[in-house]
Scaffold this motif. Structure first.
Motif, PDB file in Angstrom:
ATOM      1  N   ASN A 118     115.237 -42.841 -29.268  1.00  0.00           N
ATOM      2  CA  ASN A 118     116.457 -43.440 -28.732  1.00  0.00           C
ATOM      3  C   ASN A 118     116.234 -43.751 -27.262  1.00  0.00           C
ATOM      4  O   ASN A 118     115.914 -42.841 -26.480  1.00  0.00           O
ATOM      5  CB  ASN A 118     117.644 -42.486 -28.871  1.00  0.00           C
ATOM      6  CG  ASN A 118     118.001 -42.213 -30.318  1.00  0.00           C
ATOM      7  OD1 ASN A 118     118.793 -42.921 -30.908  1.00  0.00           O
ATOM      8  ND2 ASN A 118     117.394 -41.181 -30.895  1.00  0.00           N
ATOM      9  N   THR A 119     116.381 -45.008 -26.867  1.00  0.00           N
ATOM     10  CA  THR A 119     116.065 -45.422 -25.500  1.00  0.00           C
ATOM     11  C   THR A 119     117.204 -46.245 -24.908  1.00  0.00           C
ATOM     12  O   THR A 119     117.732 -47.157 -25.553  1.00  0.00           O
ATOM     13  CB  THR A 119     114.772 -46.254 -25.463  1.00  0.00           C
ATOM     14  OG1 THR A 119     113.699 -45.490 -26.016  1.00  0.00           O
ATOM     15  CG2 THR A 119     114.417 -46.644 -24.029  1.00  0.00           C
ATOM     16  N   ALA A 132     115.520 -44.388 -19.987  1.00  0.00           N
ATOM     17  CA  ALA A 132     115.651 -42.985 -20.388  1.00  0.00           C
ATOM     18  C   ALA A 132     115.576 -42.919 -21.905  1.00  0.00           C
ATOM     19  O   ALA A 132     116.204 -43.736 -22.595  1.00  0.00           O
ATOM     20  CB  ALA A 132     116.955 -42.390 -19.888  1.00  0.00           C
ATOM     21  N   SER A 133     114.818 -41.995 -22.432  1.00  0.00           N
ATOM     22  CA  SER A 133     114.639 -41.921 -23.883  1.00  0.00           C
ATOM     23  C   SER A 133     114.630 -40.477 -24.362  1.00  0.00           C
ATOM     24  O   SER A 133     114.274 -39.557 -23.617  1.00  0.00           O
ATOM     25  CB  SER A 133     113.343 -42.614 -24.304  1.00  0.00           C
ATOM     26  OG  SER A 133     112.221 -41.934 -23.773  1.00  0.00           O
ATOM     27  N   TYR A 185     109.270 -32.801 -29.672  1.00  0.00           N
ATOM     28  CA  TYR A 185     110.497 -33.448 -29.214  1.00  0.00           C
ATOM     29  C   TYR A 185     110.579 -33.350 -27.690  1.00  0.00           C
ATOM     30  O   TYR A 185     109.890 -32.540 -27.053  1.00  0.00           O
ATOM     31  CB  TYR A 185     111.721 -32.792 -29.859  1.00  0.00           C
ATOM     32  CG  TYR A 185     111.771 -31.292 -29.723  1.00  0.00           C
ATOM     33  CD1 TYR A 185     112.414 -30.663 -28.659  1.00  0.00           C
ATOM     34  CD2 TYR A 185     111.155 -30.487 -30.686  1.00  0.00           C
ATOM     35  CE1 TYR A 185     112.444 -29.286 -28.548  1.00  0.00           C
ATOM     36  CE2 TYR A 185     111.171 -29.109 -30.579  1.00  0.00           C
ATOM     37  CZ  TYR A 185     111.826 -28.507 -29.519  1.00  0.00           C
ATOM     38  OH  TYR A 185     111.841 -27.146 -29.416  1.00  0.00           O
ATOM     39  N   GLY A 186     111.398 -34.193 -27.109  1.00  0.00           N
ATOM     40  CA  GLY A 186     111.538 -34.177 -25.664  1.00  0.00           C
ATOM     41  C   GLY A 186     112.266 -35.408 -25.159  1.00  0.00           C
ATOM     42  O   GLY A 186     112.938 -36.116 -25.916  1.00  0.00           O
ATOM     43  N   PHE A 187     112.097 -35.668 -23.884  1.00  0.00           N
ATOM     44  CA  PHE A 187     112.735 -36.835 -23.283  1.00  0.00           C
ATOM     45  C   PHE A 187     111.828 -37.420 -22.209  1.00  0.00           C
ATOM     46  O   PHE A 187     110.905 -36.758 -21.711  1.00  0.00           O
ATOM     47  CB  PHE A 187     114.099 -36.462 -22.674  1.00  0.00           C
ATOM     48  CG  PHE A 187     114.008 -35.565 -21.465  1.00  0.00           C
ATOM     49  CD1 PHE A 187     113.866 -36.091 -20.180  1.00  0.00           C
ATOM     50  CD2 PHE A 187     114.062 -34.185 -21.607  1.00  0.00           C
ATOM     51  CE1 PHE A 187     113.772 -35.266 -19.069  1.00  0.00           C
ATOM     52  CE2 PHE A 187     113.962 -33.348 -20.497  1.00  0.00           C
ATOM     53  CZ  PHE A 187     113.821 -33.891 -19.223  1.00  0.00           C
ATOM     54  N   GLY A 188     112.080 -38.660 -21.868  1.00  0.00           N
ATOM     55  CA  GLY A 188     111.318 -39.328 -20.816  1.00  0.00           C
ATOM     56  C   GLY A 188     112.230 -40.185 -19.961  1.00  0.00           C
ATOM     57  O   GLY A 188     113.237 -40.720 -20.434  1.00  0.00           O
ATOM     58  N   ILE A 189     111.899 -40.298 -18.700  1.00  0.00           N
ATOM     59  CA  ILE A 189     112.632 -41.164 -17.786  1.00  0.00           C
ATOM     60  C   ILE A 189     111.616 -41.960 -16.978  1.00  0.00           C
ATOM     61  O   ILE A 189     110.487 -41.505 -16.746  1.00  0.00           O
ATOM     62  CB  ILE A 189     113.557 -40.376 -16.826  1.00  0.00           C
ATOM     63  CG1 ILE A 189     112.754 -39.297 -16.080  1.00  0.00           C
ATOM     64  CG2 ILE A 189     114.719 -39.747 -17.576  1.00  0.00           C
ATOM     65  CD1 ILE A 189     113.568 -38.544 -15.036  1.00  0.00           C
ATOM     66  N   ASN A 210     107.056 -42.462 -14.003  1.00  0.00           N
ATOM     67  CA  ASN A 210     107.503 -41.977 -15.307  1.00  0.00           C
ATOM     68  C   ASN A 210     107.337 -40.466 -15.382  1.00  0.00           C
ATOM     69  O   ASN A 210     106.365 -39.901 -14.845  1.00  0.00           O
ATOM     70  CB  ASN A 210     106.694 -42.620 -16.442  1.00  0.00           C
ATOM     71  CG  ASN A 210     106.865 -44.113 -16.523  1.00  0.00           C
ATOM     72  OD1 ASN A 210     107.837 -44.616 -17.076  1.00  0.00           O
ATOM     73  ND2 ASN A 210     105.915 -44.848 -15.944  1.00  0.00           N
ATOM     74  N   TYR A 211     108.271 -39.824 -16.055  1.00  0.00           N
ATOM     75  CA  TYR A 211     108.170 -38.388 -16.308  1.00  0.00           C
ATOM     76  C   TYR A 211     108.568 -38.127 -17.752  1.00  0.00           C
ATOM     77  O   TYR A 211     109.520 -38.728 -18.269  1.00  0.00           O
ATOM     78  CB  TYR A 211     109.091 -37.589 -15.387  1.00  0.00           C
ATOM     79  CG  TYR A 211     109.199 -36.131 -15.786  1.00  0.00           C
ATOM     80  CD1 TYR A 211     108.180 -35.228 -15.490  1.00  0.00           C
ATOM     81  CD2 TYR A 211     110.304 -35.675 -16.506  1.00  0.00           C
ATOM     82  CE1 TYR A 211     108.263 -33.906 -15.896  1.00  0.00           C
ATOM     83  CE2 TYR A 211     110.399 -34.348 -16.906  1.00  0.00           C
ATOM     84  CZ  TYR A 211     109.373 -33.472 -16.593  1.00  0.00           C
ATOM     85  OH  TYR A 211     109.444 -32.152 -16.998  1.00  0.00           O
TER      86      TYR A 211
END
Length: 339
Positions: A118-119, A132-133, A185-189, A210-211
């Motif tokens: 999901n982004t 953001a994802s 699983y996780g997230f990125g920005i 990016n992180y």
């Protein structure tokens, strides 16, 4: 595939190859359906939402699927098998000596994954992009190596008889298997901004960063691995500062990742079965590109110019070092001419 047989004398530590190679053949096949779904929704003029779902398959390594075997037992001429010798051992199962069997596994299943993403994307009026994802991967049938110690010899299965007098010899048996399932699983920005709105010389500068935060685990115990899925760092960061103007560009890059599980090891009780980890590193690079003529451009770049090294350890303890690799800078020079 073939079964190779060697024999070892534990007294002299001499190894010899048995001249006979046993040929055997088997077949295996599999069909997979790999659906995928992607959708883009426009929430506002400059604000978008993307959603995706897909199923992927990763085939086992070819060498893990080859139905070959490597068998090592004791040399029949060894003193420990000679009743007249002082080294003779009547019951080999009570000794410290063991045979070894290393096998492939034609029945390995490829590990599969359902991947969801999901982004959200926001684009600014001055050319900036912000992202953001949130992601999730459901992995099935992960492959690892199993080592079973002190096993009776599976003679009928391998089709290779043991020499007389070694019926009580125990074996360490190693082969790849589908161990368990896993979740990532996780997230990125991230963002990218070319500062074209600044005056004069400064408008050539830009910044990308990016992180990603990644959490992972296996469903059930897997050897002594206690820290995530192989190859995944919990913290991952990269950034690029660039300047593009006057027909040229200069880029400086930096990437950082935290410690990670590099090798799952196996399921067993030997040192080779212990999980191996890699110390996180910092990688810096720089590149310069210039367009001399309308059709000719030249570039030069370097990666890891600080010579950051690789350190690996076991037991999830960075002080328990097992290997150290020197990584030199990598230089590249290129030219491009358009016809």
């Amino acid at each position: 595939a073939f079964t190779g047989v060697t024999q070892r004398d534990p007294i002299t530590n001499a190894n010899t190859t048995v001249n006979t190679a046993f040929y055997h053949e088997t077949t295996n096949s599999r069909w997979d359906i790999l659906p995928s779904f992607n959708a883009l929704f426009k929430i506002k003029k400059n604000f978008y939402y993307r959603i995706s779902a897909a199923r992927g398959v990763s085939a086992p390594r070819y060498r893990d699927m080859i139905p070959s075997n490597r068998i090592e037992y004791l040399d029949p001429a060894s003193a420990i098998l000679d009743p007249t010798s002082d080294e003779y051992i009547e019951d080999l199962s009570t000794s410290v000596y063991r045979g070894e069997i290393t096998s492939g596994n034609i029945d390995l299943q490829p590990y599969t994954a359902w991947m969801y993403d999901n982004t959200f994307e926001l684009y600014s009026k001055n050319g900036g992009a912000f992202r953001a994802s949130i992601f999730y991967k459901d992995i099935k049938n992960y492959i690892g190596r199993q080592t079973l110690v002190d096993q009776a010899y599976p003679g009928e299965e391998l089709g290779v008889p043991l020499p007389a007098g070694q019926e009580s010899l125990l074996f360490d048996v190693s082969k790849p298997i589908n161990i368990t399932d896993a979740n990532i699983y996780g997230f990125g920005i991230g963002f990218n901004q070319h500062f074209t709105f600044l005056p004069g010389f400064a408008k050539g500068f830009g910044l990308k960063a990016n992180y990603a935060f990644v959490e992972s685990n296996f469903e059930g115990a897997v050897g002594d691995a206690t820290n995530g899925f192989p190859g995944t760092s919990k913290h991952n960061f990269n950034a690029t500062v660039y300047f593009e103007k006057y027909g040229g560009s200069v880029r400086f890059t930096a990437a950082r990742r935290s410690n990670y599980l590099s090798n799952l090891g196996g399921i067993g009780s030997t040192r080779a079965d212990e999980a191996h980890y890699t110390v996180g590193n910092n990688i810096y690079g720089m590149s310069i590109k210039y367009k001399f003529f309308k059709k000719l451009s030249v570039s030069v770049g370097v990666t890891n110019f600080t010579s950051d090294n690789t350190r690996r350890y076991i037991g999830d303890d960075p002080k328990n070092l097992t290997s150290f690799f020197v990584r030199n800078p990598i230089w590249s020079i290129g030219a491009r001419y358009s016809l």
